[in-house]
Design a protein around this motif. Structure first.
Motif, PDB file in Angstrom:
ATOM      1  N   LYS A   1      44.181  33.986  42.461  1.00 12.41           N
ATOM      2  CA  LYS A   1      44.233  32.573  44.212  1.00 12.41           C
ATOM      3  C   LYS A   1      44.231  33.918  45.011  1.00 12.41           C
ATOM      4  CE  LYS A   1      48.759  32.346  45.896  1.00 12.41           C
ATOM      5  NZ  LYS A   1      49.955  32.305  46.121  1.00 12.41           N
ATOM      6  N   CYS A   2      42.983  32.806  45.682  1.00 10.37           N
ATOM      7  CA  CYS A   2      42.245  33.417  47.183  1.00 10.37           C
ATOM      8  C   CYS A   2      43.812  33.422  47.812  1.00 10.37           C
ATOM      9  CB  CYS A   2      41.262  31.996  47.275  1.00 10.37           C
ATOM     10  SG  CYS A   2      41.148  32.085  48.845  1.00 10.37           S
ATOM     11  N   PRO A   3      43.902  34.226  48.681  1.00 10.06           N
ATOM     12  CA  PRO A   3      44.508  35.032  50.071  1.00 10.06           C
ATOM     13  C   PRO A   3      44.226  34.481  50.886  1.00 10.06           C
ATOM     14  CG  PRO A   3      42.631  36.517  49.547  1.00 10.06           C
ATOM     15  CD  PRO A   3      42.151  35.405  48.812  1.00 10.06           C
ATOM     16  N   SER A   4      43.607  33.430  50.928  1.00  4.65           N
ATOM     17  CA  SER A   4      43.357  32.480  52.678  1.00  4.65           C
ATOM     18  C   SER A   4      43.818  30.993  52.377  1.00  4.65           C
ATOM     19  CB  SER A   4      41.565  32.401  52.565  1.00  4.65           C
ATOM     20  OG  SER A   4      41.592  31.545  53.892  1.00  4.65           O
ATOM     21  N   CYS A   5      43.167  30.269  51.419  1.00  2.49           N
ATOM     22  CA  CYS A   5      43.971  29.316  51.511  1.00  2.49           C
ATOM     23  C   CYS A   5      44.805  28.880  49.690  1.00  2.49           C
ATOM     24  CB  CYS A   5      42.978  28.115  50.879  1.00  2.49           C
ATOM     25  SG  CYS A   5      41.940  27.877  49.609  1.00  2.49           S
ATOM     26  N   SER A   6      45.029  30.552  48.632  1.00  2.00           N
ATOM     27  CA  SER A   6      46.430  29.720  47.943  1.00  2.00           C
ATOM     28  C   SER A   6      45.258  29.011  46.447  1.00  2.00           C
ATOM     29  CB  SER A   6      47.463  29.395  48.368  1.00  2.00           C
ATOM     30  OG  SER A   6      47.895  30.053  49.641  1.00  2.00           O
TER      31      SER A   6
ATOM     32  N   VAL B   1      32.482  33.677  46.408  1.00  2.00           N
ATOM     33  CA  VAL B   1      32.872  33.263  47.919  1.00  2.00           C
ATOM     34  C   VAL B   1      33.910  31.577  47.321  1.00  2.00           C
ATOM     35  CG1 VAL B   1      32.515  31.773  49.852  1.00  2.00           C
ATOM     36  CG2 VAL B   1      31.247  33.726  49.360  1.00  2.00           C
ATOM     37  N   CYS B   2      35.136  31.864  47.727  1.00  2.55           N
ATOM     38  CA  CYS B   2      36.033  30.338  47.443  1.00  2.55           C
ATOM     39  C   CYS B   2      35.061  29.321  47.488  1.00  2.55           C
ATOM     40  CB  CYS B   2      37.182  30.621  48.419  1.00  2.55           C
ATOM     41  SG  CYS B   2      38.698  29.056  48.111  1.00  2.55           S
ATOM     42  N   GLY B   3      34.990  28.680  46.960  1.00  2.30           N
ATOM     43  CA  GLY B   3      34.116  27.237  46.909  1.00  2.30           C
ATOM     44  C   GLY B   3      35.720  26.399  47.988  1.00  2.30           C
ATOM     45  N   THR B   4      36.576  26.236  47.892  1.00  2.15           N
ATOM     46  CA  THR B   4      37.402  25.478  48.844  1.00  2.15           C
ATOM     47  C   THR B   4      37.555  25.628  50.804  1.00  2.15           C
ATOM     48  OG1 THR B   4      39.389  25.457  46.790  1.00  2.15           O
ATOM     49  CG2 THR B   4      39.732  24.467  49.140  1.00  2.15           C
ATOM     50  N   CYS B   5      37.694  27.059  50.479  1.00  5.90           N
ATOM     51  CA  CYS B   5      38.273  27.613  52.052  1.00  5.90           C
ATOM     52  C   CYS B   5      36.977  28.715  52.666  1.00  5.90           C
ATOM     53  CB  CYS B   5      39.157  28.497  52.503  1.00  5.90           C
ATOM     54  SG  CYS B   5      39.134  29.602  52.057  1.00  5.90           S
ATOM     55  N   GLY B   6      35.613  28.932  51.558  1.00  5.47           N
ATOM     56  CA  GLY B   6      35.067  29.998  52.127  1.00  5.47           C
ATOM     57  C   GLY B   6      35.396  31.045  52.328  1.00  5.47           C
ATOM     58  N   HIS B   7      36.687  31.459  51.980  1.00 11.18           N
ATOM     59  CA  HIS B   7      36.560  33.290  51.984  1.00 11.18           C
ATOM     60  C   HIS B   7      36.147  33.846  50.948  1.00 11.18           C
ATOM     61  CE1 HIS B   7      39.024  36.515  51.937  1.00 11.18           C
ATOM     62  NE2 HIS B   7      39.148  36.477  50.510  1.00 11.18           N
ATOM     63  N   HIS B   8      35.926  34.757  51.592  1.00 11.40           N
ATOM     64  CA  HIS B   8      34.513  35.831  51.394  1.00 11.40           C
ATOM     65  C   HIS B   8      35.612  37.624  50.698  1.00 11.40           C
ATOM     66  CE1 HIS B   8      31.661  33.768  52.969  1.00 11.40           C
ATOM     67  NE2 HIS B   8      30.880  34.558  52.760  1.00 11.40           N
TER      68      HIS B   8
HETATM   69 ZN   LIG Z   1      39.983  29.890  49.477  1.00 13.02          ZN
END
Ligand SMILES: [Zn+2]
Lengths: 364, 288
Positions: free
Chosen positions: B21-26, B40-47
């Motif tokens: 689960k992306c901690p930034s965009c879930s 790197v999250c493909g949705t929000c770019g969280h590294h």
């Molecule tokens: Zn994300």
């Protein structure tokens, strides 16, 4: 150098006789912390008044402002010119607010750099007085780059081509202390302390409560005597009576004698020799083994059997420069026992995920 | 040593689950895709944080890395014990990560140019700097000095390792001293600041790059947030201690996504070549 590697203080003749056998070593070190923080303890400007024949304080970093928590300027001691730089705590609440409890801000460290470089240009030896809980941990300090200022101040001390004598007179608190403490010779008053983080901060992170600060103080071995054994401090100076706060003038006299003696010792070295010797002093700090470079590390991608992994983790195949320092606790039986009980597996996974360790953030 | 342990498999080998689960965009991210996307999250770019090994794999030309001093291991100089002995924490971290401490250094080629490089691993005790991390960063700088090549250090660390006391603190001087010698020799040093780079690591080698490059949104600061927000009662500005905050205050040159980092570093190495050095990217690259 050999002395440092062997963890022996270079100089014991001014070291005080050991304090009366402490009932509890934790109480003993905590008493030192309290003495180091005693508000009546003489702070830098008071000591400078006792030590020097003349002193002119200079202000400002020429970039942003003047930091009352770090003071400095040219001075004369027994006819010899020096540059003074030191943390400045206040004597009372009002002054402490003005001086920010001796917690340096970026402009303070940049003022220190300015004075170091002026000293070098004029060929003046530098004498630093260390007495701070740590650098100021507030937002404005971050905005103005406190880490950058500390790192550059240490860098300036590394390359300075004049002698540097560091006196730890009270609290040697972490990076904010070290920023002006990278001397050729590091001297500490008997009740001074020196640590990588405040005992409260350490206890909050590792024991999860600041109440355990005395335990943290003991574990970090932060007394001047312990630091001398580690080689971080070269020389410990006895304080009068119950501590420096009972006789500031006598404390100053003792420090003055030490400064003059150390200046004499360093005067024999050329600038090149000074810089090389100082670099060597700090280059050797560290306590590690070299376990060898031929085999994949236990647990690496090829996943050797667990027995191999444990054997490789536990068997030293070589030793390195840090040998002389450590070795107080064997890593033998206990580790293997814990591994056998399988504790490391769970804890190790936590560590991998970064959960076991709260980020070991410095307080300052 | 015939032992049977309830050992959990390591994550890379047998992912405990297929999704993260992306901690930034879930967003739920398929682990395979996440790995392909350099974590790197493909949705929000969280590294996401990555290991030192993954970092070196991403940055260096394939097959060029030669690790040095991988056997260095801390000696627990203070015999430090808090809720459990430091020696136990070290062994646990070693078994979990397959590394002996939080730093990896060696020589390799980046875009065809030989560099000395050191990467820190947050997964090993928060990437904290004790004797070994300080020694490896110092040896990397000395390796660059001896070969007259650029130095790159990728930081991901909570700061100095408390369990090594003032010996950890002394690593600040040790590493900075080595950087001063590098600087005097006219050799460039690029500091890459990944999430997080704080405390004594930021206040020593990480802050002192000739060029400071940060990953987006990386936590970069001196004092811990706990301290900043607690000890000193002060409202923290938005984005406090994030890469963009450091950039806007002038302490970071570039914020570069992980996908662009390798090319960016290659270009910087080309432009910051030490005076008098030949451009080895066009010719053969020495292997270490
Ligand atoms: Zn994300």
């Amino acid at each position: 150098m050999v002395d440092r590697l062997l963890g022996r203080p270079r100089d014991r003749e001014t070291a005080p006789s050991a304090p009366p056998p402490p009932e509890d070593p934790r109480d003993a070190v905590w008493a030192r912390v309290q003495l180091a923080r005693n508000p009546r303890r003489p702070h830098t400007l008071e000591l400078v008044g006792h030590i020097t024949d003349a002193f002119v304080e200079l202000h400002g970093d020429r970039l942003f402002g003047d930091d009352g928590a770090i003071v400095g300027g040219p001075a004369r001691i027994d006819g010899r010119r020096v540059m003074i730089v030191g943390h400045q705590k206040g004597a009372d609440t009002d002054e402490n607010i003005r001086r920010n409890f001796g917690m340096g801000k970026p402009e303070g460290f940049r003022k220190a750099i300015r004075l170091f470089e002026l000293a070098e240009r004029l060929g003046l030896p530098v004498v630093t007085f260390v007495d701070t809980p740590g650098a100021y941990p507030g937002a404005e300090a971050e905005e103005r780059g406190v880490a950058d200022a500390i790192a550059r101040s240490i860098g300036a001390m590394c390359r300075l081509r004049v002698p540097i004598i560091t006196l730890i007179t009270g609290e040697g608190g972490s990076g904010g202390a070290l920023a002006i403490a990278a001397g050729d010779v590091v001297v500490a008053l008997e009740n001074a302390v020196y640590a990588v983080i405040s005992p409260e901060g350490c206890a909050s992170i590792l024991w999860r409560t600041p109440e355990k600060a005395p335990d943290a103080a003991l574990a970090m071995r932060m007394s001047a005597q312990d630091q001398a054994e580690l080689g971080v401090i070269d020389r410990v100076v006895a304080e009068p009576g119950e501590g420096a706060h009972v006789d500031a003038a006598e404390t100053g006299r003792r420090l003055r004698a030490v400064i003059l003696e150390e200046l004499d010792g360093l005067a024999a070295l050329s600038p090149d020799e000074l810089v090389a010797k100082r670099g060597g002093r700090y280059r050797v700090f560290g306590a590690f083994d070299d376990l060898g470079v031929t085999e994949p590390i236990p647990g690496a991608a090829d996943r050797p059997g667990l027995a191999d992994r444990l054997r490789r983790a536990l068997e030293p195949v070589g030793k390195s420069v840090g040998d002389a320092l450590g070795g107080r606790t064997g890593r033998d039986g206990r580790d293997a026992r814990d591994a056998r009980e399988g504790r490391d597996a769970r804890e190790g996974r936590d560590a991998r995920e970064g959960r076991d360790e709260p980020p070991a953030r410095e307080e300052v | 040593m015939p032992l049977t342990l309830p050992f959990r498999p390591r994550r890379e080998t047998y992912p405990p689950d297929m999704w993260t689960k992306c901690p930034s965009c879930s967003e739920m991210l398929f682990n395979k895709h996440l790995a392909k996307n350099l974590r790197v999250c493909g949705t929000c770019g969280h590294h996401f944080r990555i290991s030192a090994k993954a970092r070196l794999d991403q940055l260096l030309d394939p097959g060029t890395f030669r690790e040095r001093d991988e056997g260095l291991a801390s000696r627990d100089p203070l015999g430090f014990v808090d809720s459990k002995p430091y020696a136990d924490r070290l062994v646990a971290a070693q078994l979990a990560t397959g590394r002996r401490d939080a730093a990896t250094w060696g020589f390799g080629a980046l875009g065809g140019r030989r560099v000395a490089i050191c990467a820190l691993d947050f997964g090993f005790m928060g990437g904290s700097m004790g004797s070994v991390v300080g020694e490896k960063v110092t040896r990397a700088a000395e390796g660059a000095f001896v070969e007259r090549i650029p130095l790159i250090v990728v930081s991901a660390s909570g700061g100095a390792r408390m369990q090594e006391g003032t010996l950890a603190l002394m690593q600040l001087v040790k590493t900075i001293g080595a950087l001063e010698r590098l600087r005097a020799a006219g050799l460039p040093y690029i500091s890459v600041l990944a999430d997080p780079t704080t405390g004594g690591v930021f206040a020593s080698f990480a802050a002192l790059g000739d060029v400071n490059v940060a990953e987006p949104n990386a936590l970069i600061g001196f004092a811990g947030a706990r301290v900043s927000a607690g000890t000193i009662a002060e409202e923290l500005p938005p984005g406090f201690q994030r890469a963009e905050f450091l950039f806007s205050h002038g302490f970071v040159d570039r914020i570069v996504t992980r996908a662009d980092l390798r090319d960016e570093l290659a270009l910087l190495l080309a432009l910051l070549r030490p005076a008098g050095a030949t451009d080895d990217a066009s010719g053969s690259v020495r292997r270490g």
